[in-house]
Design an enzyme around this catalytic site. Structure first.
Site: not given
Length: 433
Positions: A246, A248, A251, A267, A293, A362
């Site tokens: 995942c 993208a 960073g 991604d 996926d 996050c």
């Protein structure tokens, strides 16, 4: 006029269609007319929407006080117009007369709102007249999120911390960047503060990021201080095969590549991977990029280390994306947690013996962090937690009793408060033994 009309339209997309604010503000993907606005007017649209979303709970409470009865079109364009106009009257340096007059023009031109012109006029004039009283009566930090969401933070993090989180959501985030090398040199050149590792914070910057020294040369990339921590938990990656899942917008891929890893960035979104490719090209960094996926992806050989930044409710990023507070639903948490469990199970099978897997989200919700790892470890005895040390993070108060990383928006306090804060992240470091 055009800027305020577009602000109403975009607010409707964000709230009612649950569209990310950044997508709606993109000149290519946003509504018709946005690209034709001047830079000044586009900045005005962004300022109105950012303030309207950060203060949405407070504005809604004020409108409830001013409306004698609910508007029949409770989720429609009338309330969007009232929120945009009230934002300018209550929280921005816009003359009351101009805010009311513009709202009346928009109402008169929109057949969905036209018959409510008198109501709109009366409500906004009362808001201007009673501004100080209305603001004093609604000055509670918890209004930066829906009641159900704030109640979850109270339960998970305690009353005092929940209030501190909510207060930080009123502030726009600072610009954090991660430099490839020489952080002290770049801190001096950019007038920045070194936060931790190679992360610098520019507290006064509000202009174009690509105009800053070092951007065009690929010396650094934009990345919140908290978002830089999970990749650092892997340790020395030089010469190792590392999967960034995942990945993208890239960073963490940049961090790992800059540290010498052979990175495979995966991604599901080809569109988002285009941005990752562009970032790596600007930075002069290399990685294998795969659009797939994760539930069907199969690597050719196991990885020495894996970083899984799992899709989540993103409630830890409300400072940066204030719409998240208002376009998430309670049921989203369970749906994301189920997908996270499946992704973590898949990723665990791709790790070589002795390798390290860092799982992160996050999110401020325990179901997407602490509970997810507890369930995984209970089912997979070949994995054990490698506790995180606070010296590794450089952020006081960022490690849980169990040894996982847990950053909160209210950490990294500064005076004034707007100079502090960081995204809310959870990360656990697991080793296959």
């Amino acid at each position: 006029m055009a800027a305020r009309r577009l602000a109403c339209e975009i607010l409707g997309q964000v709230i009612h269609s649950r569209q990310p604010l950044d997508d709606s503000l993109d000149a290519d993907r946003g509504p018709a007319g946005l690209a034709e606005l001047s830079d000044k007017d586009r900045a005005l649209v962004r300022a109105i929407l950012g303030t309207a979303l950060r203060q949405r709970g407070r504005i809604a409470a004020i409108l409830d006080r001013l409306l004698e009865r609910p508007i029949p079109e409770k989720s429609g364009a009338v309330l969007d117009l009232l929120h945009v106009a009230a934002t300018q009257i209550l929280f921005m340096e816009v003359p009351d007369r101009a805010a009311v007059a513009t709202a009346m023009e928009i109402a008169g031109a929109d057949p969905r709102i036209r018959r409510y012109k008198g109501l709109v006029n009366a409500v906004l004039r009362r808001a201007a007249r009673d501004r100080e009283t209305l603001l004093a009566e609604t000055d509670q930090p918890w209004r930066t999120a829906p009641v159900w969401m704030f109640a979850r933070w109270q339960k998970a993090h305690g009353e005092e911390t929940a209030q501190a989180i909510a207060r930080m959501h009123l502030h726009e985030p600072n610009l954090d960047i991660c430099v490839k090398a020489d952080p002290d040199l770049w801190a001096e050149r950019l007038g920045a503060t070194r936060i931790a590792g190679n992360t610098l914070r520019l507290t006064a910057h509000r202009g174009r990021v690509d105009a800053l020294p070092g951007y065009a040369d690929g010396a650094w990339w934009v990345q919140d201080a908290a978002a830089s921590l999970p990749a650092r938990l892997i340790g020395d990656v030089a010469g190792k095969r590392v999967a960034d899942l995942c990945a993208a917008p890239g960073g963490k891929t940049a961090q790992l590549a800059a540290a010498g890893a052979a990175v495979t960035a995966v991604d599901i979104s080809e569109t988002r991977l285009e941005r990752l490719r562009a970032n790596l090209a600007r930075l002069g960094l290399l990685a294998e990029i795969v659009a797939a996926d994760l539930l069907t992806f199969e690597p050719a050989t196991p990885f020495d280390a894996i970083l899984l930044d799992a899709p989540c409710t993103a409630t830890g990023t409300i400072r940066r994306h204030p719409e998240v507070a208002w376009n998430r639903r309670k049921e989203d948490i369970a749906a994301f947690a189920e997908r996270q469990a499946a992704l973590l199970e898949r990723a665990a099978g791709w790790l070589a013996p002795g390798g390290v897997l860092v799982y992160c989200t996050c999110s401020l919700e325990p179901e997407e962090g602490e509970a997810r790892i507890a369930a995984f470890l209970a089912d997979r005895p070949e994995f054990r937690r490698v506790p995180v040390d606070e010296n590794e993070t450089g952020v006081p108060g960022s490690v849980t009793d169990a040894g996982d990383l847990r950053t909160l928006p209210c950490l990294l306090p500064r005076d004034p408060a707007a100079g502090g804060g960081l995204d809310g992240f959870f990360a656990a470091r697991l080793k296959r033994v």
